[in-house]
Design a protein around this motif. Structure first.
Motif, PDB file in Angstrom:
ATOM      1  N   SER A 183     -17.976 112.235 -84.495  1.00  0.00           N
ATOM      2  CA  SER A 183     -18.651 111.103 -83.860  1.00  0.00           C
ATOM      3  C   SER A 183     -18.828 111.388 -82.387  1.00  0.00           C
ATOM      4  CB  SER A 183     -17.839 109.816 -84.041  1.00  0.00           C
ATOM      5  OG  SER A 183     -18.437 108.748 -83.345  1.00  0.00           O
ATOM      6  N   TYR A 184     -20.037 111.101 -81.868  1.00  0.00           N
ATOM      7  CA  TYR A 184     -20.221 111.243 -80.422  1.00  0.00           C
ATOM      8  C   TYR A 184     -20.225 109.900 -79.726  1.00  0.00           C
ATOM      9  CZ  TYR A 184     -25.211 110.495 -81.610  1.00  0.00           C
ATOM     10  OH  TYR A 184     -26.415 110.000 -82.086  1.00  0.00           O
ATOM     11  N   PHE A 185     -19.856 108.840 -80.456  1.00  0.00           N
ATOM     12  CA  PHE A 185     -19.707 107.531 -79.834  1.00  0.00           C
ATOM     13  C   PHE A 185     -18.265 107.331 -79.437  1.00  0.00           C
ATOM     14  CE2 PHE A 185     -23.580 106.304 -82.351  1.00  0.00           C
ATOM     15  CZ  PHE A 185     -24.393 106.205 -81.238  1.00  0.00           C
ATOM     16  N   TYR A 186     -18.044 106.848 -78.220  1.00  0.00           N
ATOM     17  CA  TYR A 186     -16.691 106.634 -77.705  1.00  0.00           C
ATOM     18  C   TYR A 186     -16.087 105.383 -78.309  1.00  0.00           C
ATOM     19  CZ  TYR A 186     -13.041 105.203 -74.431  1.00  0.00           C
ATOM     20  OH  TYR A 186     -11.872 104.782 -73.873  1.00  0.00           O
ATOM     21  N   SER A 187     -14.842 105.466 -78.724  1.00  0.00           N
ATOM     22  CA  SER A 187     -14.116 104.303 -79.227  1.00  0.00           C
ATOM     23  C   SER A 187     -13.183 103.802 -78.151  1.00  0.00           C
ATOM     24  CB  SER A 187     -13.310 104.678 -80.479  1.00  0.00           C
ATOM     25  OG  SER A 187     -12.517 103.586 -80.890  1.00  0.00           O
ATOM     26  N   GLY A 188     -13.395 102.557 -77.740  1.00  0.00           N
ATOM     27  CA  GLY A 188     -12.629 101.994 -76.647  1.00  0.00           C
ATOM     28  C   GLY A 188     -11.152 101.890 -76.937  1.00  0.00           C
ATOM     29  N   ALA A 202      -6.741 103.947-103.336  1.00  0.00           N
ATOM     30  CA  ALA A 202      -6.074 103.403-104.530  1.00  0.00           C
ATOM     31  C   ALA A 202      -4.786 102.679-104.141  1.00  0.00           C
ATOM     32  CB  ALA A 202      -5.791 104.523-105.525  1.00  0.00           C
ATOM     33  N   LYS A 203      -4.030 103.250-103.187  1.00  0.00           N
ATOM     34  CA  LYS A 203      -2.796 102.612-102.740  1.00  0.00           C
ATOM     35  C   LYS A 203      -3.086 101.320-101.961  1.00  0.00           C
ATOM     36  CE  LYS A 203      -0.159 106.925-102.482  1.00  0.00           C
ATOM     37  NZ  LYS A 203       0.545 107.892-101.593  1.00  0.00           N
ATOM     38  N   LEU A 204      -4.147 101.337-101.197  1.00  0.00           N
ATOM     39  CA  LEU A 204      -4.515 100.133-100.434  1.00  0.00           C
ATOM     40  C   LEU A 204      -4.878  98.983-101.369  1.00  0.00           C
ATOM     41  CD1 LEU A 204      -6.667 101.643 -97.520  1.00  0.00           C
ATOM     42  CD2 LEU A 204      -4.384 100.650 -97.348  1.00  0.00           C
ATOM     43  N   LYS A 205      -5.481  99.300-102.506  1.00  0.00           N
ATOM     44  CA  LYS A 205      -5.870  98.268-103.467  1.00  0.00           C
ATOM     45  C   LYS A 205      -4.660  97.538-104.045  1.00  0.00           C
ATOM     46  CE  LYS A 205     -10.236 100.393-104.897  1.00  0.00           C
ATOM     47  NZ  LYS A 205     -11.004 101.016-106.004  1.00  0.00           N
ATOM     48  N   GLU A 206      -3.505  98.171-103.987  1.00  0.00           N
ATOM     49  CA  GLU A 206      -2.294  97.547-104.521  1.00  0.00           C
ATOM     50  C   GLU A 206      -1.698  96.508-103.572  1.00  0.00           C
ATOM     51  OE1 GLU A 206       0.346 100.732-105.333  1.00  0.00           O
ATOM     52  OE2 GLU A 206      -0.939 101.673-106.862  1.00  0.00           O
ATOM     53  N   ILE A 207      -2.175  96.504-102.312  1.00  0.00           N
ATOM     54  CA  ILE A 207      -1.644  95.552-101.336  1.00  0.00           C
ATOM     55  C   ILE A 207      -2.223  94.169-101.613  1.00  0.00           C
ATOM     56  CG2 ILE A 207      -1.534  94.957 -98.882  1.00  0.00           C
ATOM     57  CD1 ILE A 207      -1.642  97.889 -98.219  1.00  0.00           C
ATOM     58  N   GLU A 208      -1.367  93.176-101.579  1.00  0.00           N
ATOM     59  CA  GLU A 208      -1.791  91.804-101.851  1.00  0.00           C
ATOM     60  C   GLU A 208      -2.665  91.283-100.710  1.00  0.00           C
ATOM     61  OE1 GLU A 208       0.357  87.596-103.243  1.00  0.00           O
ATOM     62  OE2 GLU A 208       1.539  89.247-102.393  1.00  0.00           O
ATOM     63  N   HIS A 209      -3.594  90.404-101.036  1.00  0.00           N
ATOM     64  CA  HIS A 209      -4.473  89.690-100.106  1.00  0.00           C
ATOM     65  C   HIS A 209      -5.653  90.532 -99.612  1.00  0.00           C
ATOM     66  CE1 HIS A 209      -1.637  86.448-100.116  1.00  0.00           C
ATOM     67  NE2 HIS A 209      -0.701  87.162 -99.526  1.00  0.00           N
ATOM     68  N   ILE A 210      -5.835  91.741-100.146  1.00  0.00           N
ATOM     69  CA  ILE A 210      -7.011  92.529 -99.778  1.00  0.00           C
ATOM     70  C   ILE A 210      -8.121  92.241-100.780  1.00  0.00           C
ATOM     71  CG2 ILE A 210      -7.959  94.856 -99.621  1.00  0.00           C
ATOM     72  CD1 ILE A 210      -5.385  95.799 -98.438  1.00  0.00           C
ATOM     73  N   SER A 211      -9.262  91.781-100.280  1.00  0.00           N
ATOM     74  CA  SER A 211     -10.364  91.414-101.182  1.00  0.00           C
ATOM     75  C   SER A 211     -11.322  92.574-101.432  1.00  0.00           C
ATOM     76  CB  SER A 211     -11.135  90.217-100.614  1.00  0.00           C
ATOM     77  OG  SER A 211     -11.636  90.504 -99.313  1.00  0.00           O
ATOM     78  N   SER A 212     -11.450  93.495-100.474  1.00  0.00           N
ATOM     79  CA  SER A 212     -12.330  94.648-100.695  1.00  0.00           C
ATOM     80  C   SER A 212     -11.938  95.796 -99.769  1.00  0.00           C
ATOM     81  CB  SER A 212     -13.803  94.275-100.457  1.00  0.00           C
ATOM     82  OG  SER A 212     -14.025  93.969 -99.092  1.00  0.00           O
ATOM     83  N   ILE A 213     -12.227  97.019-100.234  1.00  0.00           N
ATOM     84  CA  ILE A 213     -11.952  98.229 -99.448  1.00  0.00           C
ATOM     85  C   ILE A 213     -13.205  99.102 -99.496  1.00  0.00           C
ATOM     86  CG2 ILE A 213     -10.505 100.271 -99.203  1.00  0.00           C
ATOM     87  CD1 ILE A 213      -8.335  98.750-100.754  1.00  0.00           C
ATOM     88  N   ASN A 214     -13.684  99.514 -98.330  1.00  0.00           N
ATOM     89  CA  ASN A 214     -14.893 100.319 -98.269  1.00  0.00           C
ATOM     90  C   ASN A 214     -14.661 101.538 -97.384  1.00  0.00           C
ATOM     91  OD1 ASN A 214     -16.733  98.331 -99.664  1.00  0.00           O
ATOM     92  ND2 ASN A 214     -16.065  97.070 -97.947  1.00  0.00           N
ATOM     93  N   PRO A 215     -14.717 102.762 -97.986  1.00  0.00           N
ATOM     94  CA  PRO A 215     -14.545 103.974 -97.179  1.00  0.00           C
ATOM     95  C   PRO A 215     -15.734 104.169 -96.237  1.00  0.00           C
ATOM     96  CG  PRO A 215     -15.238 104.540 -99.393  1.00  0.00           C
ATOM     97  CD  PRO A 215     -14.984 103.063 -99.392  1.00  0.00           C
ATOM     98  N   GLN A 216     -15.467 104.848 -95.123  1.00  0.00           N
ATOM     99  CA  GLN A 216     -16.509 105.122 -94.140  1.00  0.00           C
ATOM    100  C   GLN A 216     -16.429 106.584 -93.720  1.00  0.00           C
ATOM    101  OE1 GLN A 216     -15.383 102.411 -91.034  1.00  0.00           O
ATOM    102  NE2 GLN A 216     -16.379 100.650 -91.975  1.00  0.00           N
ATOM    103  N   TYR A 217     -17.589 107.167 -93.520  1.00  0.00           N
ATOM    104  CA  TYR A 217     -17.613 108.548 -93.036  1.00  0.00           C
ATOM    105  C   TYR A 217     -18.700 108.670 -91.985  1.00  0.00           C
ATOM    106  CZ  TYR A 217     -17.258 113.626 -92.987  1.00  0.00           C
ATOM    107  OH  TYR A 217     -17.050 114.923 -92.597  1.00  0.00           O
ATOM    108  N   GLN A 218     -18.315 109.251 -90.843  1.00  0.00           N
ATOM    109  CA  GLN A 218     -19.269 109.448 -89.763  1.00  0.00           C
ATOM    110  C   GLN A 218     -19.388 110.929 -89.458  1.00  0.00           C
ATOM    111  OE1 GLN A 218     -19.035 106.826 -86.308  1.00  0.00           O
ATOM    112  NE2 GLN A 218     -17.621 105.487 -87.403  1.00  0.00           N
ATOM    113  N   MET A 219     -20.600 111.370 -89.218  1.00  0.00           N
ATOM    114  CA  MET A 219     -20.830 112.765 -88.845  1.00  0.00           C
ATOM    115  C   MET A 219     -22.122 112.865 -88.044  1.00  0.00           C
ATOM    116  SD  MET A 219     -22.176 114.556 -92.390  1.00  0.00           S
ATOM    117  CE  MET A 219     -22.435 116.116 -91.536  1.00  0.00           C
TER     118      MET A 219
END
Length: 465
Positions: A72-77, A95-112
């Protein structure tokens, strides 16, 4: 004496001294307009910040990151606040994150980073890949087309409205910000060559520049180019800035398929390697966007993810930090405007005091005829309050006009500085509060003159010149 009669006498007295009343009201107008306009600038910046938070998923969204993956060439503050971690965000992590209670959705992200070529133009762009739901959470407003088809074998891109500004003319390296001319590219219709292997592309450029003779056909063969077309383009002009304006979006499954096909076991740009330098076994994401079912459960989910050994970042952290800064900005701006209103209060007090000196006999006659001290005080306070009311209403009207002018000027020339949204925002409660405050200032400024009028001796007032 009835309140209606007192009000009539008060307004008549203001009309008799029109020039003095006008100048006093003008002071209140300037003071009120100054306060409202100054505070509106702080509120406008805060409103813009809240819109950016909504564009990045709202307050129930948590960004989970691990060891660095992607480019990523964008700066993260907040990058400096993150701890160094060794775990990567992979499919097993999801898969492990899905086992945590109160999580309604998980979406992976990839930047290049990638290179886009069209005719005599070249651009270095930032690819942002996610799932269909992840892209929808970005709240992208399209002016053309639709979102990418999930899981396709070809890349479909959604261009940010400002991406055209990244295209530079080959040879001169000049683009829109240098020339003021929009590149002759129609992203809604034109196909673009997309280069994902940027390292190889740079090497080929270096080779062609150093070689005595350049074989164009050979140079093209060394670089794999994907022919892509736009699935959609965000609404807005090239200078309309938002957090999403300079990104190019695509479906993450489609990007993975294209990357694996192109590199075929070799190391994908931005992906980690083993100790022997070979490609890492799993595909590693830049981060994962976790949406919590309720804002009350955000802290609990954050703690569980941290215990897994990952970094977390929330918009609430950003929001709290910015709120403190905006509070100080609003206090400073409001204080500047308050000085003007304080000067106006002195003007009201002076006007009312002069009115008492000029109406000494009138006050004496009113007392002799049996007018109560309370009625006399009400008369002067109503005059002072009327000045505050008129000045407050006119001042707020002027503030709305000034706010519109400021926002218009920003819309015309502020996009280059990232100021495309309205930076002046006047909510109804601010206008009503300003009018009420102006009336209170008028009443307080009239207290001393009213008290002096009550203390005048009736006989002395009648005999006085």
């Amino acid at each position: 004496m009835h309140l209606r009669d007192i009000l009539k006498i008060s307004l008549d007295n203001l009309r008799k001294r029109r020039l003095r009343t006008f100048l006093t009201v003008l002071g209140v107008v300037i003071g009120t307009a100054s306060i409202v306009t100054m505070i509106s600038l702080g509120l406008g910046l805060q409103q813009s910040m809240l819109q950016e938070v909504e564009e990045s998923g709202g307050l129930k969204t948590i960004t989970v990151s691990g060891a660095e993956a992607g480019e990523s060439y964008f700066y993260s503050g907040n990058a400096g606040e993150q701890e160094d971690v060794e775990k990567y965000v992979t499919d097993s992590t999801l898969a492990k994150l899905k086992e945590i209670e109160h999580i309604s959705s998980i979406n992976p992200q990839y930047q290049m980073t990638a290179v886009a070529l069209k005719g005599n133009y070249e651009a270095y762009i930032q690819l942002y890949a996610s799932t269909k739901e992840g892209l929808e959470n970005k709240n992208l407003k399209l002016g053309y087309g639709k979102m990418p088809t999930p899981g396709g074998s070809r890349l479909e891109l959604v261009y940010g409205n400002a991406v055209l500004a990244d295209f530079l003319e080959k040879g001169t390296n000049k683009g829109y910000w240098e020339t003021g001319e929009i590149p002759n590219i129609d992203l809604t219709k034109d196909s673009v060559f997309l280069i994902l292997d940027t390292d190889n592309y740079f090497k080929s450029l270096e080779k062609s520049q150093n070689a005595e003779t350049v074989d164009e056909a050979t140079k093209v063969k060394t670089v794999n180019k994907q022919v892509v077309k736009a699935s959609g383009v965000m609404e807005g002009g090239i200078e309309a800035y938002s957090m999403n304006s300079y990104y190019v979006y695509c479906d993450i499954d489609a990007l993975r398929k294209v990357l694996k096909k192109e590199f075929q076991g070799n190391v994908i740009p931005g992906q980690p390697t083993t100790k022997s330098g070979k490609a890492y076994r799993d595909f590693c994401y830049t981060s994962a966007e976790v949406v919590v079912d309720d804002i009350e459960n955000v802290d609990q989910v954050i703690n569980e993810i941290k215990n897994m050994g990952f970094n977390v970042q929330t918009n609430q952290d950003y929001l709290d930090s910015m709120k403190k800064q905006f509070f100080m900005i609003q206090a400073a701006l409001g204080g500047i405007g308050a000085v003007s209103l304080f000067v106006a209060a002195i003007g009201i007090a002076n006007t009312m005091m002069m009115s008492i000196y000029e109406r000494t006999k009138e006050i004496g006659v009113m007392k002799v005829l049996g007018c109560s001290l309370k009625s006399i005080r009400r008369m002067f306070l109503l005059e002072a309050a009327s000045i505050g009311l008129f000045g407050g209403v006119i001042g707020c009207t002027l503030s709305f006009i000034l706010s519109g002018i400021i926002n218009f000027l920003v819309a015309q020339g502020g996009a280059a500085m990232g100021l495309s949204r309205d930076i002046s925002y006047i909510p109804i409660w601010l206008a009503l509060a300003a009018i009420f405050f102006a009336v209170i200032v008028g009443v307080l400024a009239g207290m001393l003159p009213a008290s002096r009028g009550m203390k005048l001796s009736p006989l002395a007032a009648i005999r006085g010149d």
